[in-house]
Write a protein that holds these residues in place. Structure first.
Motif, mmCIF file in Angstrom:
data_model
loop_
_atom_site.group_PDB
_atom_site.id
_atom_site.type_symbol
_atom_site.label_atom_id
_atom_site.label_comp_id
_atom_site.label_asym_id
_atom_site.label_seq_id
_atom_site.Cartn_x
_atom_site.Cartn_y
_atom_site.Cartn_z
ATOM 1 N N LYS A 1 53.146 -62.533 -18.620
ATOM 2 C CA LYS A 1 54.005 -61.873 -17.632
ATOM 3 C C LYS A 1 53.226 -61.522 -16.369
ATOM 4 O O LYS A 1 53.751 -61.627 -15.254
ATOM 5 C CB LYS A 1 54.608 -60.606 -18.243
ATOM 6 C CG LYS A 1 55.585 -59.887 -17.321
ATOM 7 C CD LYS A 1 56.215 -58.679 -18.008
ATOM 8 C CE LYS A 1 57.196 -57.978 -17.091
ATOM 9 N NZ LYS A 1 57.811 -56.789 -17.747
ATOM 10 N N ALA A 2 51.968 -61.140 -16.542
ATOM 11 C CA ALA A 2 51.147 -60.771 -15.380
ATOM 12 C C ALA A 2 50.765 -61.981 -14.543
ATOM 13 O O ALA A 2 50.602 -61.891 -13.328
ATOM 14 C CB ALA A 2 49.892 -60.040 -15.846
ATOM 15 N N GLY A 3 50.627 -63.169 -15.187
ATOM 16 C CA GLY A 3 50.227 -64.371 -14.469
ATOM 17 C C GLY A 3 48.732 -64.402 -14.191
ATOM 18 O O GLY A 3 48.026 -63.388 -14.371
ATOM 19 N N GLN A 4 48.199 -65.557 -13.810
ATOM 20 C CA GLN A 4 46.804 -65.815 -13.425
ATOM 21 C C GLN A 4 45.773 -65.489 -14.513
ATOM 22 O O GLN A 4 44.617 -65.175 -14.204
ATOM 23 C CB GLN A 4 46.454 -65.081 -12.123
ATOM 24 C CG GLN A 4 46.463 -63.563 -12.176
ATOM 25 C CD GLN A 4 46.040 -62.936 -10.855
ATOM 26 O OE1 GLN A 4 45.372 -63.543 -10.028
ATOM 27 N NE2 GLN A 4 46.450 -61.684 -10.656
ATOM 28 N N PHE A 5 46.177 -65.609 -15.781
ATOM 29 C CA PHE A 5 45.243 -65.361 -16.876
ATOM 30 C C PHE A 5 45.258 -66.505 -17.906
ATOM 31 O O PHE A 5 45.093 -66.292 -19.095
ATOM 32 C CB PHE A 5 45.574 -64.023 -17.563
ATOM 33 C CG PHE A 5 45.407 -62.841 -16.665
ATOM 34 C CD1 PHE A 5 44.160 -62.278 -16.448
ATOM 35 C CD2 PHE A 5 46.505 -62.301 -16.004
ATOM 36 C CE1 PHE A 5 44.005 -61.189 -15.605
ATOM 37 C CE2 PHE A 5 46.357 -61.212 -15.159
ATOM 38 C CZ PHE A 5 45.095 -60.658 -14.958
ATOM 39 N N THR A 6 45.461 -67.729 -17.422
ATOM 40 C CA THR A 6 45.585 -68.897 -18.302
ATOM 41 C C THR A 6 44.314 -69.135 -19.105
ATOM 42 O O THR A 6 44.371 -69.398 -20.318
ATOM 43 C CB THR A 6 45.910 -70.148 -17.469
ATOM 44 O OG1 THR A 6 47.088 -69.906 -16.697
ATOM 45 C CG2 THR A 6 46.136 -71.348 -18.381
ATOM 46 N N THR A 7 43.161 -69.066 -18.470
ATOM 47 C CA THR A 7 41.892 -69.327 -19.160
ATOM 48 C C THR A 7 41.646 -68.288 -20.240
ATOM 49 O O THR A 7 41.236 -68.626 -21.361
ATOM 50 C CB THR A 7 40.726 -69.333 -18.157
ATOM 51 O OG1 THR A 7 40.980 -70.288 -17.124
ATOM 52 C CG2 THR A 7 39.409 -69.679 -18.863
ATOM 53 N N LEU A 8 41.884 -67.038 -19.929
ATOM 54 C CA LEU A 8 41.687 -65.974 -20.911
ATOM 55 C C LEU A 8 42.619 -66.158 -22.099
ATOM 56 O O LEU A 8 42.199 -66.008 -23.258
ATOM 57 C CB LEU A 8 41.919 -64.619 -20.252
ATOM 58 C CG LEU A 8 41.795 -63.391 -21.167
ATOM 59 C CD1 LEU A 8 40.406 -63.311 -21.778
ATOM 60 C CD2 LEU A 8 42.118 -62.113 -20.398
ATOM 61 N N MET A 9 43.874 -66.497 -21.842
ATOM 62 C CA MET A 9 44.816 -66.700 -22.938
ATOM 63 C C MET A 9 44.397 -67.874 -23.812
ATOM 64 O O MET A 9 44.512 -67.823 -25.044
ATOM 65 C CB MET A 9 46.231 -66.922 -22.382
ATOM 66 C CG MET A 9 46.875 -65.669 -21.815
ATOM 67 S SD MET A 9 48.642 -65.919 -21.416
ATOM 68 C CE MET A 9 48.527 -67.110 -20.088
ATOM 69 N N ARG A 10 43.909 -68.946 -23.201
ATOM 70 C CA ARG A 10 43.478 -70.108 -23.978
ATOM 71 C C ARG A 10 42.295 -69.760 -24.875
ATOM 72 O O ARG A 10 42.255 -70.134 -26.059
ATOM 73 C CB ARG A 10 43.108 -71.265 -23.046
ATOM 74 C CG ARG A 10 42.739 -72.551 -23.807
ATOM 75 C CD ARG A 10 42.352 -73.683 -22.883
ATOM 76 N NE ARG A 10 41.038 -73.477 -22.296
ATOM 77 C CZ ARG A 10 40.823 -73.235 -21.017
ATOM 78 N NH1 ARG A 10 41.828 -73.151 -20.169
ATOM 79 N NH2 ARG A 10 39.600 -73.072 -20.555
ATOM 80 N N LEU A 11 41.340 -69.025 -24.331
ATOM 81 C CA LEU A 11 40.180 -68.621 -25.126
ATOM 82 C C LEU A 11 40.596 -67.692 -26.263
ATOM 83 O O LEU A 11 40.092 -67.807 -27.394
ATOM 84 C CB LEU A 11 39.149 -67.927 -24.233
ATOM 85 C CG LEU A 11 38.347 -68.837 -23.295
ATOM 86 C CD1 LEU A 11 37.522 -67.986 -22.327
ATOM 87 C CD2 LEU A 11 37.443 -69.766 -24.089
ATOM 88 N N MET A 12 41.510 -66.767 -25.973
ATOM 89 C CA MET A 12 41.973 -65.861 -27.021
ATOM 90 C C MET A 12 42.689 -66.613 -28.131
ATOM 91 O O MET A 12 42.539 -66.298 -29.314
ATOM 92 C CB MET A 12 42.910 -64.803 -26.417
ATOM 93 C CG MET A 12 42.200 -63.695 -25.674
ATOM 94 S SD MET A 12 43.360 -62.392 -25.173
ATOM 95 C CE MET A 12 42.206 -61.075 -24.747
#
Length: 241
Positions: free
Chosen positions: A42-53
């Motif tokens: 929802k916040a956006g701009q956190f694609t890399t962090l989400m993939r790593l998680m």
């Protein structure tokens, strides 16, 4: 009278229809469990962090911990731009376990509001656990800054807070000393020590067993010198006899 009964019948039909409609309407859905991935989406701009998680299953661990205990949590979320500023190959050089440790370094096992940043006691222990995985938080007015010993970064935005989970945006990836700090210095060589008296060779050695050199650069060999002295004395004695 006929009109009266017609009106009463019509009113009865309307009330019955309304009650049936209300009975069939779905009840409001209850609020779902806390989900760190949905918050970041929802916040956006956190694609890399989400993939790593997702790849390390840390998102599942966070969600399980939040929804099955009363323990609060604070997450510092680096943006995609923060990951892009890392040195090329940084993430690929880490093992799977080191990637987990890096992500856990962004998670505090306590819930912190922005006002609590003002009074927090440093250093703060992270989910990564060891002494090289602690960080410090400093404030100046309303500004909050995080220091890891490797990088400094401000807390730039509050993404989510519900009294149990707080998610804050940071502009750099938090690099722990345990993974990115300077290497430990090599150990110093051990002191010199002599062999025990009565051994075949009294040459001083270091702890690794190597012989020490004398001032002229040669190795002191006591047994050989003793043989030379005995030979010279024998020649002198033979000459005078």
């Amino acid at each position: 009278m006929a009109n009266y009964f017609q009106s009463l019948l019509l009113l009865t039909i309307i009330l019955y229809t309304t009650s049936m409609t209300l009975a069939q309407a779905p009840a409001p859905a209850p609020a779902g469990p806390t989900n760190i991935t949905k918050i970041l989406e929802k916040a956006g701009q956190f694609t890399t962090l989400m993939r790593l998680m997702k790849n390390t299953q840390l998102s599942d661990q966070i969600n399980t911990q939040l929804n099955n205990s009363n323990q609060g949590m604070t997450v510092f979320a680096p943006t995609d731009n923060a990951f892009s500023t890392l040195k090329a190959g940084t993430l690929n050089s880490l093992s799977d376990q080191q990637k987990v440790q890096l992500l856990q370094f962004h998670v505090l096992p306590i819930y912190l509001t922005t006002s609590q940043f003002q009074t927090v006691s440093n250093p703060l222990r992270t989910q990564a656990g060891d002494s090289g995985s602690q960080l410090n938080i400093t404030t100046s007015g309303n500004s909050v800054n995080i220091t890891t010993g490797v990088v400094d970064t401000p807390v730039s935005n509050t993404l989510y807070t519900d009294g149990t989970l707080a998610v804050y945006q940071v502009e750099k990836v938090l690099l722990p000393m345990s993974l990115f700090g300077p290497p430990s210095p090599a150990p110093a060589p051990g002191p010199l020590k002599k062999k025990k008296a009565g051994s075949d060779d009294d040459t001083p050695t270091t702890d690794d067993g190597s012989a020490s050199a004398d001032a002229s650069g040669g190795v002191v060999c006591g047994g050989h010198l003793h043989g030379i002295y005995v030979g010279v004395i024998g020649i002198i004695a033979a000459f005078y006899l």
